[in-house]
Design a protein around this motif. Structure first.
Motif, mmCIF file in Angstrom:
data_model
loop_
_atom_site.group_PDB
_atom_site.id
_atom_site.type_symbol
_atom_site.label_atom_id
_atom_site.label_comp_id
_atom_site.label_asym_id
_atom_site.label_seq_id
_atom_site.Cartn_x
_atom_site.Cartn_y
_atom_site.Cartn_z
ATOM 1 N N ALA A 1 0.827 -1.206 0.000
ATOM 2 C CA ALA A 1 0.000 0.000 0.000
ATOM 3 C C ALA A 1 0.863 1.260 0.000
ATOM 4 O O ALA A 1 0.478 2.275 -0.594
ATOM 5 C CB ALA A 1 -0.925 -0.006 1.217
ATOM 6 N N ARG A 2 2.014 1.214 0.637
ATOM 7 C CA ARG A 2 2.871 2.408 0.686
ATOM 8 C C ARG A 2 3.386 2.767 -0.707
ATOM 9 O O ARG A 2 3.433 3.947 -1.072
ATOM 10 C CB ARG A 2 4.039 2.182 1.641
ATOM 11 C CG ARG A 2 3.600 1.970 3.077
ATOM 12 C CD ARG A 2 4.775 1.946 4.031
ATOM 13 N NE ARG A 2 4.340 1.640 5.392
ATOM 14 C CZ ARG A 2 5.108 1.766 6.461
ATOM 15 N NH1 ARG A 2 6.360 2.184 6.337
ATOM 16 N NH2 ARG A 2 4.644 1.476 7.666
ATOM 17 N N ALA A 3 3.760 1.764 -1.487
ATOM 18 C CA ALA A 3 4.204 2.033 -2.861
ATOM 19 C C ALA A 3 3.049 2.570 -3.690
ATOM 20 O O ALA A 3 3.244 3.463 -4.532
ATOM 21 C CB ALA A 3 4.768 0.764 -3.494
ATOM 22 N N VAL A 4 1.844 2.059 -3.464
ATOM 23 C CA VAL A 4 0.675 2.537 -4.198
ATOM 24 C C VAL A 4 0.373 3.986 -3.831
ATOM 25 O O VAL A 4 0.087 4.816 -4.702
ATOM 26 C CB VAL A 4 -0.539 1.625 -3.922
ATOM 27 C CG1 VAL A 4 -1.828 2.269 -4.424
ATOM 28 C CG2 VAL A 4 -0.335 0.263 -4.584
ATOM 29 N N VAL A 5 0.439 4.313 -2.540
ATOM 30 C CA VAL A 5 0.216 5.702 -2.109
ATOM 31 C C VAL A 5 1.244 6.622 -2.762
ATOM 32 O O VAL A 5 0.914 7.717 -3.237
ATOM 33 C CB VAL A 5 0.267 5.811 -0.575
ATOM 34 C CG1 VAL A 5 0.335 7.281 -0.133
ATOM 35 C CG2 VAL A 5 -0.949 5.144 0.054
ATOM 36 N N ALA A 6 2.492 6.180 -2.799
ATOM 37 C CA ALA A 6 3.531 6.982 -3.452
ATOM 38 C C ALA A 6 3.228 7.161 -4.934
ATOM 39 O O ALA A 6 3.426 8.248 -5.486
ATOM 40 C CB ALA A 6 4.897 6.331 -3.264
ATOM 41 N N GLY A 7 2.751 6.114 -5.585
ATOM 42 C CA GLY A 7 2.417 6.204 -7.000
ATOM 43 C C GLY A 7 1.248 7.138 -7.258
ATOM 44 O O GLY A 7 1.270 7.929 -8.206
#
Length: 301
Positions: free
Chosen positions: A141-147
């Motif tokens: 989820a953290r990578a998705v939020v960053a994206g």
């Protein structure tokens, strides 16, 4: 140099560290790309228990490994073993790519973020004034939020089942993603409102992921049919799962009139970005990587 597709004394090594890794599509897609690029390298999946991660990364550096992908459960732990981290990896708190550092050791970065947002950016160039909802608050989820932040979404909500975990995500991501808000999955009214107003919904939970030992899992969806009915036709539903294709969630969303995208494209794009970093070349054959990954997923007659 050995001929393409053969392994010799001069063959360079790239690979994947994780536990387990036997199911990975990365060797097929990377080796297809390496052959197409004429690189005398081989990509191997390297099963790495958590208590051996330090020894394995040191040993691979010692033998001149050209680069590594990192997957579950090591993406956070391996960050502490790097000589240097990219600003993005520092923000996300996770590393999925290791590149040999010029002064020894490893440079750690994160291509999961690019893998997530690049297909969406190609599909629609302007994501400003868009709202996003992320289902789940685990490592992905953290990578998705960053994206989503990189895309320029105006409001990003993340739904989780435990308040303490949501607070951890906010503490980690809130400083670099001021658009981020959290909501409890159990709060039906707030979740339904988020579903109704979101331009993109992303599932980062494992719900709906099938495996040979659990084929029945493919019938599950993280959202009920009632919740799916709340989605705006024309909005995006992204599921980072790619087994089965399509997942039950994506089937339901497509029937509601949503545009859909699964995790296979994210896998391919992050792998291509990693190969550019390792090789220093921009001519990475993304289509060949995609075809090789799809071939692994398609049952052979």
């Amino acid at each position: 140099m050995t001929s393409p597709g053969t392994i010799g004394a001069s063959t360079g090594l790239v690979g994947l560290l994780g536990d387990p890794v036997h199911h990975s599509l990365s060797p097929a897609m990377h080796n297809a790309a390496l052959q197409a690029m004429g690189l005398d390298w081989v990509f191997l999946a390297l099963p790495t228990p958590a208590d051996q991660l330090g020894s394995v990364t040191q040993g691979l550096e010692a033998i001149g490994c050209r680069g590594l992908n990192v997957t579950i459960p090591h993406k956070q732990t391996v960050a502490g073993l790097c000589r240097e981290l990219s600003p993005l990896a520092q923000r996300v708190g996770a590393v999925n790519v290791l590149v040999p550092h010029a002064e020894g050791g490893w440079f750690g970065t994160n291509t999961d973020v690019e893998g997530f947002y690049s297909p969406l950016q190609e599909a629609e160039s302007d994501w400003s004034e868009r709202r996003a909802l992320v289902l789940g608050c685990g490592g992905s989820a953290r990578a998705v939020v960053a994206g989503l932040t990189e895309l320029g979404c105006t409001r990003i909500q993340i739904a989780g089942r435990r308040q303490t975990v949501l607070e951890d995500v906010m503490a980690a991501c809130g400083s670099w993603s001021p658009q981020l808000e959290t909501l409890l999955w159990s709060d039906d009214e707030i979740l339904n409102d988020a579903l109704e107003h979101s331009d993109v919904v992303v599932n980062t939970t494992p719900v709906g992921m099938a495996s040979p030992s659990k084929p029945e899992a493919a019938e599950a969806s993280p959202l009920s049919t009632h919740q799916i009915d709340r989605l705006k036709p024309g909005s995006w539903m992204v599921d980072i799962i790619y087994t089965p294709r399509p997942t039950r969630l994506l089937q339901l969303a497509a029937a509601q009139g949503c545009q859909t995208l699964d995790g296979l494209e994210m896998l391919v794009r992050q792998g291509a970005a990693a190969l550019r970093l390792w090789s220093g070349r921009q001519d990475v054959p993304v289509e060949i990587m995609r075809e090789a990954a799809l071939a692994q997923l398609t049952p052979q007659a």
